[in-house]
Design a protein around this motif. Sequence first.
Motif, PDB file in Angstrom:
ATOM      1  N   SER A   1       0.788  -1.233   0.000  1.00  0.00           N
ATOM      2  CA  SER A   1       0.000   0.000   0.000  1.00  0.00           C
ATOM      3  C   SER A   1       0.822   1.286   0.000  1.00  0.00           C
ATOM      4  CB  SER A   1      -0.958   0.005   1.191  1.00  0.00           C
ATOM      5  OG  SER A   1      -0.223  -0.009   2.402  1.00  0.00           O
TER       6      SER A   1
ATOM      7  N   GLY B   1      -2.559   6.732  -6.699  1.00  0.00           N
ATOM      8  CA  GLY B   1      -1.545   7.488  -5.985  1.00  0.00           C
ATOM      9  C   GLY B   1      -0.153   6.874  -5.957  1.00  0.00           C
ATOM     10  N   TYR B   2       0.011   5.717  -6.593  1.00  0.00           N
ATOM     11  CA  TYR B   2       1.343   5.115  -6.678  1.00  0.00           C
ATOM     12  C   TYR B   2       2.217   6.010  -7.565  1.00  0.00           C
ATOM     13  CZ  TYR B   2      -0.410   0.896  -4.462  1.00  0.00           C
ATOM     14  OH  TYR B   2      -0.952   0.008  -3.567  1.00  0.00           O
TER      15      TYR B   2
ATOM     16  N   ARG C   1       2.698   4.355  -1.314  1.00  0.00           N
ATOM     17  CA  ARG C   1       2.684   5.057  -2.610  1.00  0.00           C
ATOM     18  C   ARG C   1       4.074   5.152  -3.226  1.00  0.00           C
ATOM     19  NH1 ARG C   1       2.206  11.387  -1.646  1.00  0.00           N
ATOM     20  NH2 ARG C   1       1.771  11.188  -3.833  1.00  0.00           N
ATOM     21  N   ASP C   2       5.135   4.912  -2.425  1.00  0.00           N
ATOM     22  CA  ASP C   2       6.503   4.951  -2.935  1.00  0.00           C
ATOM     23  C   ASP C   2       6.983   3.596  -3.450  1.00  0.00           C
ATOM     24  OD1 ASP C   2       7.018   7.690  -2.488  1.00  0.00           O
ATOM     25  OD2 ASP C   2       7.283   7.283  -0.354  1.00  0.00           O
TER      26      ASP C   2
END
Length: 126
Positions: free
Chosen positions: A69, A96-97, A71-72
Amino acid sequence: MKTAHDLVVDAKARIEEVAIEDVDLAIQNADVLIDVREADEYAAGHILGAVHASRGMLEFKLSNDTALSSRDLKVVLYCKTGGRAALAAVSLLDMGYLHVTSITGGFDAWVSAQKPTVVPHLPRFE
């Protein structure tokens, strides 16, 4: 009205793709390699280290797995020829990745380049 092809073309304009010549480094640097093909395709052979999350369930699987989960997270996606992976990449970007890449040409390009695949062998009961 748009066709599936139109959607893939639009998706490929928004995403980053990695050429088969550069894919080994991209996979090595990735946190996760995801095969978005259907379960039977994955079972017939896949790239070593790939986790399976079919295109239809991808967003749900990522949303429900805390290990996936962030996003980075550096994500590399593939499908058979690149279309489903491109659509999946757009979806992940929309979620949002920040670091999402798709393999140009997908699994077919991988096999054509004679790169190794994993084919699970079922036990024989004779």
